[in-house]
Design a protein around this motif. Sequence first.
Motif, PDB file in Angstrom:
ATOM      1  N   GLN A  81      37.441  27.285  30.074  1.00 31.39           N
ATOM      2  CA  GLN A  81      36.893  27.727  28.796  1.00 31.39           C
ATOM      3  C   GLN A  81      36.201  29.060  29.021  1.00 31.39           C
ATOM      4  N   MET A  82      36.626  30.072  28.285  1.00 30.45           N
ATOM      5  CA  MET A  82      36.099  31.422  28.461  1.00 30.45           C
ATOM      6  C   MET A  82      35.444  31.867  27.162  1.00 30.45           C
ATOM      7  N   ASN A  83      34.146  32.077  27.219  1.00 31.05           N
ATOM      8  CA  ASN A  83      33.367  32.521  26.059  1.00 31.05           C
ATOM      9  C   ASN A  83      32.800  33.906  26.315  1.00 31.05           C
ATOM     10  N   SER A  84      32.364  34.543  25.248  1.00 28.63           N
ATOM     11  CA  SER A  84      31.754  35.876  25.345  1.00 28.63           C
ATOM     12  C   SER A  84      32.616  36.809  26.188  1.00 28.63           C
ATOM     13  N   LEU A  85      33.878  36.830  25.893  1.00 25.28           N
ATOM     14  CA  LEU A  85      34.816  37.612  26.697  1.00 25.28           C
ATOM     15  C   LEU A  85      34.535  39.101  26.602  1.00 25.28           C
ATOM     16  N   LYS A  86      34.778  39.784  27.710  1.00 31.30           N
ATOM     17  CA  LYS A  86      34.554  41.218  27.829  1.00 31.30           C
ATOM     18  C   LYS A  86      35.877  41.901  28.184  1.00 31.30           C
ATOM     19  N   PRO A  87      35.996  43.180  27.868  1.00 38.64           N
ATOM     20  CA  PRO A  87      37.227  43.887  28.248  1.00 38.64           C
ATOM     21  C   PRO A  87      37.541  43.789  29.737  1.00 38.64           C
ATOM     22  N   GLU A  88      36.517  43.726  30.572  1.00 42.70           N
ATOM     23  CA  GLU A  88      36.750  43.632  32.014  1.00 42.70           C
ATOM     24  C   GLU A  88      37.269  42.259  32.442  1.00 42.70           C
ATOM     25  N   ASP A  89      37.331  41.305  31.527  1.00 42.23           N
ATOM     26  CA  ASP A  89      37.967  40.021  31.828  1.00 42.23           C
ATOM     27  C   ASP A  89      39.482  40.089  31.669  1.00 42.23           C
ATOM     28  N   THR A  90      39.997  41.198  31.168  1.00 41.35           N
ATOM     29  CA  THR A  90      41.440  41.356  30.997  1.00 41.35           C
ATOM     30  C   THR A  90      42.146  41.239  32.346  1.00 41.35           C
ATOM     31  N   ALA A  91      43.101  40.321  32.427  1.00 42.87           N
ATOM     32  CA  ALA A  91      43.795  40.051  33.688  1.00 42.87           C
ATOM     33  C   ALA A  91      44.857  38.987  33.448  1.00 42.87           C
ATOM     34  N   VAL A  92      45.697  38.811  34.448  1.00 44.08           N
ATOM     35  CA  VAL A  92      46.554  37.635  34.497  1.00 44.08           C
ATOM     36  C   VAL A  92      45.771  36.540  35.220  1.00 44.08           C
ATOM     37  N   ALA A  97      46.107  25.638  43.726  1.00 44.49           N
ATOM     38  CA  ALA A  97      45.680  24.498  44.531  1.00 44.49           C
ATOM     39  C   ALA A  97      46.285  24.665  45.912  1.00 44.49           C
ATOM     40  N   VAL A  98      45.765  23.911  46.839  1.00 47.37           N
ATOM     41  CA  VAL A  98      46.297  23.941  48.199  1.00 47.37           C
ATOM     42  C   VAL A  98      46.848  22.569  48.525  1.00 47.37           C
ATOM     43  N   ASP A  99      48.065  22.558  49.026  1.00 42.44           N
ATOM     44  CA  ASP A  99      48.702  21.310  49.435  1.00 42.44           C
ATOM     45  C   ASP A  99      48.851  21.328  50.952  1.00 42.44           C
ATOM     46  N   PRO A 100      48.485  20.241  51.636  1.00 47.77           N
ATOM     47  CA  PRO A 100      48.553  20.253  53.104  1.00 47.77           C
ATOM     48  C   PRO A 100      49.965  20.437  53.642  1.00 47.77           C
ATOM     49  N   TRP A 101      50.982  20.086  52.871  1.00 48.53           N
ATOM     50  CA  TRP A 101      52.371  20.235  53.317  1.00 48.53           C
ATOM     51  C   TRP A 101      52.995  21.527  52.827  1.00 48.53           C
ATOM     52  N   ARG A 102      52.641  21.945  51.603  1.00 50.65           N
ATOM     53  CA  ARG A 102      53.310  23.091  50.995  1.00 50.65           C
ATOM     54  C   ARG A 102      52.485  24.367  51.029  1.00 50.65           C
ATOM     55  N   GLY A 103      51.230  24.254  51.386  1.00 46.79           N
ATOM     56  CA  GLY A 103      50.381  25.442  51.405  1.00 46.79           C
ATOM     57  C   GLY A 103      49.858  25.784  50.027  1.00 46.79           C
ATOM     58  N   ASP A 104      49.714  27.083  49.747  1.00 42.11           N
ATOM     59  CA  ASP A 104      49.174  27.536  48.466  1.00 42.11           C
ATOM     60  C   ASP A 104      50.178  27.256  47.347  1.00 42.11           C
ATOM     61  N   LEU A 105      49.649  26.679  46.269  1.00 42.79           N
ATOM     62  CA  LEU A 105      50.451  26.414  45.075  1.00 42.79           C
ATOM     63  C   LEU A 105      49.919  27.302  43.956  1.00 42.79           C
ATOM     64  N   TRP A 106      50.814  28.017  43.285  1.00 42.86           N
ATOM     65  CA  TRP A 106      50.419  28.931  42.208  1.00 42.86           C
ATOM     66  C   TRP A 106      51.239  28.659  40.953  1.00 42.86           C
ATOM     67  N   GLY A 107      50.586  28.825  39.821  1.00 47.82           N
ATOM     68  CA  GLY A 107      51.318  28.836  38.574  1.00 47.82           C
ATOM     69  C   GLY A 107      51.915  30.210  38.329  1.00 47.82           C
ATOM     70  N   GLN A 108      52.585  30.356  37.191  1.00 52.08           N
ATOM     71  CA  GLN A 108      53.247  31.621  36.875  1.00 52.08           C
ATOM     72  C   GLN A 108      52.274  32.638  36.285  1.00 52.08           C
ATOM     73  N   GLY A 109      51.114  32.176  35.882  1.00 47.01           N
ATOM     74  CA  GLY A 109      50.098  33.065  35.323  1.00 47.01           C
ATOM     75  C   GLY A 109      50.164  33.135  33.810  1.00 47.01           C
ATOM     76  N   THR A 110      49.033  33.414  33.208  1.00 42.77           N
ATOM     77  CA  THR A 110      48.951  33.623  31.764  1.00 42.77           C
ATOM     78  C   THR A 110      48.079  34.847  31.513  1.00 42.77           C
ATOM     79  N   MET A 111      48.540  35.715  30.630  1.00 46.24           N
ATOM     80  CA  MET A 111      47.870  36.994  30.410  1.00 46.24           C
ATOM     81  C   MET A 111      46.737  36.842  29.410  1.00 46.24           C
ATOM     82  N   VAL A 112      45.583  37.378  29.769  1.00 46.83           N
ATOM     83  CA  VAL A 112      44.434  37.442  28.873  1.00 46.83           C
ATOM     84  C   VAL A 112      44.091  38.908  28.662  1.00 46.83           C
TER      85      VAL A 112
END
Length: 116
Positions: A81-92, A97-112
Amino acid sequence: QVQLVESGGGLVQAGGSLRLSCAASGIIFRRKDMNWFRQAPGKQRELVAAITSGGSTNYVDSVKGRFTISRDNAKNTVYLQMNSLKPEDTAVYYCHAVDPWRGDLWGQGTMVTVSS
Protein backbone atom coordinates in the motif's frame (compact mmCIF):
# COMPACT_ATOMS: atom_id res chain seq x y z
CA GLN A 1 6.01 -23.67 -12.11
CA VAL A 2 7.07 -20.82 -9.87
CA GLN A 3 5.46 -17.48 -10.64
CA LEU A 4 5.28 -14.08 -9.00
CA VAL A 5 2.77 -11.85 -10.75
CA GLU A 6 2.52 -8.18 -9.83
CA SER A 7 -0.42 -5.92 -10.52
CA GLY A 8 -1.80 -2.56 -9.46
CA GLY A 9 0.66 -0.13 -10.98
CA GLY A 10 -0.39 2.93 -12.93
CA LEU A 11 -0.30 6.69 -13.22
CA VAL A 12 -1.19 8.76 -10.18
CA GLN A 13 -0.78 12.37 -9.14
CA ALA A 14 1.56 13.34 -6.35
CA GLY A 15 -0.14 12.80 -3.00
CA GLY A 16 -2.21 9.94 -4.34
CA SER A 17 -2.28 6.27 -3.44
CA LEU A 18 -1.85 2.92 -5.13
CA ARG A 19 -1.94 -0.65 -3.89
CA LEU A 20 0.31 -3.19 -5.53
CA SER A 21 -0.36 -6.91 -5.35
CA CYS A 22 1.90 -9.86 -5.96
CA ALA A 23 0.30 -13.27 -6.41
CA ALA A 24 2.64 -16.20 -5.87
CA SER A 25 2.32 -19.74 -7.15
CA GLY A 26 4.56 -22.79 -7.10
CA ILE A 27 6.09 -21.94 -3.73
CA ILE A 28 5.13 -22.57 -0.10
CA PHE A 29 4.15 -18.95 0.30
CA ARG A 30 3.48 -18.95 4.04
CA ARG A 31 7.09 -19.95 4.71
CA LYS A 32 8.62 -17.28 2.52
CA ASP A 33 9.94 -13.86 3.43
CA MET A 34 8.65 -11.54 0.70
CA ASN A 35 10.10 -8.30 -0.60
CA TRP A 36 9.23 -5.37 -2.80
CA PHE A 37 12.01 -3.78 -4.83
CA ARG A 38 11.88 -0.87 -7.23
CA GLN A 39 14.06 0.39 -10.03
CA ALA A 40 13.84 3.94 -11.29
CA PRO A 41 15.19 4.92 -14.73
CA GLY A 42 18.98 5.07 -14.64
CA LYS A 43 19.18 3.85 -11.06
CA GLN A 44 19.97 0.60 -9.34
CA ARG A 45 17.24 -1.66 -8.06
CA GLU A 46 16.59 -1.00 -4.38
CA LEU A 47 14.77 -2.85 -1.61
CA VAL A 48 11.70 -0.87 -0.60
CA ALA A 49 9.88 -3.09 1.88
CA ALA A 50 10.16 -6.57 3.34
CA ILE A 51 7.89 -8.84 5.32
CA THR A 52 8.97 -12.04 7.01
CA SER A 53 6.98 -15.24 7.12
CA GLY A 54 6.05 -14.26 10.66
CA GLY A 55 4.78 -10.85 9.61
CA SER A 56 7.63 -8.60 10.74
CA THR A 57 8.17 -5.68 8.40
CA ASN A 58 11.00 -3.37 7.39
CA TYR A 59 11.19 -0.35 5.09
CA VAL A 60 13.73 1.83 3.38
CA ASP A 61 13.85 5.21 5.10
CA SER A 62 12.44 7.09 2.11
CA VAL A 63 9.07 5.29 2.33
CA LYS A 64 8.64 4.91 6.08
CA GLY A 65 5.30 6.24 7.20
CA ARG A 66 3.92 6.23 3.64
CA PHE A 67 4.14 2.61 2.45
CA THR A 68 2.79 -0.51 4.15
CA ILE A 69 3.66 -4.06 3.22
CA SER A 70 1.28 -6.86 4.18
CA ARG A 71 0.51 -10.42 3.26
CA ASP A 72 -2.46 -12.76 2.99
CA ASN A 73 -1.22 -16.33 3.25
CA ALA A 74 -4.65 -17.72 2.37
CA LYS A 75 -4.40 -15.94 -0.99
CA ASN A 76 -0.65 -16.42 -1.49
CA THR A 77 -0.44 -12.68 -2.02
CA VAL A 78 1.74 -9.87 -0.74
CA TYR A 79 0.65 -6.25 -0.97
CA LEU A 80 2.29 -2.85 -0.98
CA GLN A 81 0.00 0.00 0.00
CA MET A 82 1.57 3.26 -1.15
CA ASN A 83 0.20 6.55 0.17
CA SER A 84 1.33 10.15 -0.19
CA LEU A 85 3.14 9.23 -3.37
CA LYS A 86 5.91 11.49 -4.65
CA PRO A 87 7.39 11.87 -8.12
CA GLU A 88 10.58 10.24 -6.84
CA ASP A 89 8.57 7.06 -6.19
CA THR A 90 8.26 6.62 -9.96
CA ALA A 91 9.80 3.25 -10.81
CA VAL A 92 9.13 -0.30 -11.85
CA TYR A 93 8.16 -2.24 -8.73
CA TYR A 94 9.15 -5.87 -8.42
CA CYS A 95 8.04 -8.64 -6.09
CA HIS A 96 10.87 -10.84 -4.84
CA ALA A 97 11.51 -13.96 -2.81
CA VAL A 98 14.39 -16.34 -2.33
CA ASP A 99 14.01 -20.05 -2.88
CA PRO A 100 16.70 -22.40 -1.51
CA TRP A 101 16.61 -24.47 -4.73
CA ARG A 102 15.92 -21.82 -7.36
CA GLY A 103 17.63 -18.78 -5.90
CA ASP A 104 16.18 -15.31 -6.46
CA LEU A 105 12.59 -15.26 -7.69
CA TRP A 106 11.33 -12.11 -9.45
CA GLY A 107 8.06 -11.01 -10.90
CA GLN A 108 7.81 -9.20 -14.22
CA GLY A 109 7.38 -5.83 -12.53
CA THR A 110 4.63 -3.23 -12.53
CA MET A 111 5.17 0.40 -13.49
CA VAL A 112 4.29 3.18 -11.08
CA THR A 113 4.36 6.73 -12.41
CA VAL A 114 3.76 9.67 -10.09
CA SER A 115 3.15 13.01 -11.78
CA SER A 116 3.90 16.30 -10.09
